[in-house]
Design a protein around this motif. Sequence first.
Motif, short mmCIF file in Angstrom:
data_model
loop_
_atom_site.label_atom_id
_atom_site.label_comp_id
_atom_site.label_asym_id
_atom_site.label_seq_id
_atom_site.Cartn_x
_atom_site.Cartn_y
_atom_site.Cartn_z
N MET A 177 0.86 -1.18 0.00
CA MET A 177 0.00 0.00 0.00
C MET A 177 0.90 1.23 0.00
O MET A 177 1.69 1.44 0.93
CB MET A 177 -0.91 0.02 1.23
CG MET A 177 -1.82 1.23 1.30
SD MET A 177 -2.97 1.17 2.69
CE MET A 177 -1.84 1.25 4.08
N ARG A 178 0.82 2.01 -1.04
CA ARG A 178 1.66 3.20 -1.16
C ARG A 178 0.96 4.37 -0.46
O ARG A 178 -0.21 4.63 -0.68
CB ARG A 178 1.93 3.52 -2.62
CG ARG A 178 2.72 2.42 -3.32
CD ARG A 178 3.19 2.84 -4.70
NE ARG A 178 3.95 1.76 -5.34
CZ ARG A 178 5.25 1.54 -5.15
NH1 ARG A 178 5.93 2.33 -4.33
NH2 ARG A 178 5.86 0.55 -5.74
N ILE A 179 1.74 5.05 0.36
CA ILE A 179 1.22 6.21 1.09
C ILE A 179 2.17 7.38 0.86
O ILE A 179 3.39 7.21 0.82
CB ILE A 179 1.07 5.93 2.60
CG1 ILE A 179 2.38 5.43 3.19
CG2 ILE A 179 -0.05 4.95 2.86
CD1 ILE A 179 2.35 5.26 4.68
N ALA A 180 1.63 8.55 0.68
CA ALA A 180 2.44 9.74 0.40
C ALA A 180 2.91 10.37 1.70
O ALA A 180 2.61 11.51 2.02
CB ALA A 180 1.62 10.74 -0.41
N LEU A 181 3.67 9.60 2.46
CA LEU A 181 4.19 10.06 3.75
C LEU A 181 5.62 10.52 3.59
O LEU A 181 6.44 9.84 2.98
CB LEU A 181 4.12 8.93 4.78
CG LEU A 181 4.83 9.18 6.11
CD1 LEU A 181 4.18 10.32 6.88
CD2 LEU A 181 4.87 7.91 6.95
N GLY A 182 5.93 11.67 4.13
CA GLY A 182 7.29 12.16 4.14
C GLY A 182 7.66 12.65 5.52
O GLY A 182 6.81 13.13 6.27
N TYR A 183 8.94 12.54 5.88
CA TYR A 183 9.37 13.06 7.16
C TYR A 183 10.82 13.53 7.04
O TYR A 183 11.60 12.99 6.25
CB TYR A 183 9.22 12.04 8.29
CG TYR A 183 9.68 10.64 7.98
CD1 TYR A 183 10.94 10.21 8.37
CD2 TYR A 183 8.85 9.75 7.31
CE1 TYR A 183 11.35 8.92 8.11
CE2 TYR A 183 9.26 8.46 7.04
CZ TYR A 183 10.52 8.04 7.43
OH TYR A 183 10.93 6.77 7.15
N ALA A 184 11.15 14.56 7.79
CA ALA A 184 12.47 15.16 7.72
C ALA A 184 13.08 15.23 9.12
O ALA A 184 12.49 15.82 10.01
CB ALA A 184 12.38 16.57 7.12
N PRO A 185 14.24 14.62 9.33
CA PRO A 185 14.91 14.69 10.63
C PRO A 185 15.84 15.88 10.71
O PRO A 185 16.27 16.43 9.69
CB PRO A 185 15.69 13.36 10.67
CG PRO A 185 16.03 13.10 9.24
CD PRO A 185 14.89 13.66 8.41
N ALA A 186 16.17 16.29 11.91
CA ALA A 186 17.11 17.38 12.12
C ALA A 186 17.78 17.21 13.47
O ALA A 186 17.30 16.45 14.33
CB ALA A 186 16.39 18.73 12.06
#
Length: 322
Positions: free
Chosen positions: A187-196
């Motif tokens: 199941m493809r989900i348009a999830l993005g996350y950015a670490p810092a």
Amino acid sequence: MRRAVVMGGSYAGLFAARVLCDLAEEVVVVEPDAIGEDGLGRRTPQRRQLYALLSMGHRRLERWFPGITDELVRDGARLGEGEDVRFYVDGRLKAPVPEARMLGATRPFLEARLRRGVELLGNVRFVRAEVTDLALRGGRVAGVVTDDPADDGLRDADLVVDATGRSSRLGEWPGRHGWDEAPVDRMRIALGYAPASFHRGDELGGTVVAHSSPGPGSDHQPKVTEPGALAAVEGDRWSVVLAGYAEHRPGPDPEDFLRRWRPLPRPSPTPASSPAPRGCCSGGTGKLRLLFTRGAWGGGLEFGCGRERRGALPLELQDGLP
């Protein structure tokens, strides 16, 4: 049991090796990555993401590695209890849970100490090689095949554990030997996350972990606050992450990162590194492989050490369970 082989030498593999050392004469951990003393390697970019060990995972960690918490805190990790652990919904602080207990540390920092503990076990050895296939005999898995001819002995094992995570090829290997391949649903989900990473001072007092998410008041949309979290980690730093779906996924721009972080509990405005370093998943299309199910938040480390308990139960009765 004479020999057990563990594929993968990260968090789950180290836990598996620790459990199996009590049950097998020899445990061999096969890991292709060159992992340094700092716990970093080139094959697992997600090691740089935010990790905060939840209560269950912390209990299992201490169960199998007694005294590890004191060692981690002594070396710079932060232990949060009660009001040190904060959860915000729609920008409002939820009531603290007195028994809440979470450990703030980066994954490389934690894994390096686990690896050091496992290396000291007398019957565990590490092999730097890549598993390329399973060795099957008599209708069962009898070992593994690696890209190192010197490790031909690994074709003979009483138990093989796959702890390679998202890079696992266990679904395709049986097909080479005439077995049906395991069905996989994606199941493809348009999830993005950015670490810092940010320098840490006393701007948030004793806070060790803070988690923020949209809730019913905003129809679970990022209108009031962003989905994100931070954890106080070793080296006087904050490990931070922003998340979002579809067009609201965070991008690699540091100024946009800081703008979106403003409604959340704020660390020092001085970044210790780029908010979206190369190799992170920011802006990408997330993939959820349903063959290997995991939680959405904070589930990775807990899932890895949770399998340790389920895997050991058939071999040895534990914790008074029938």
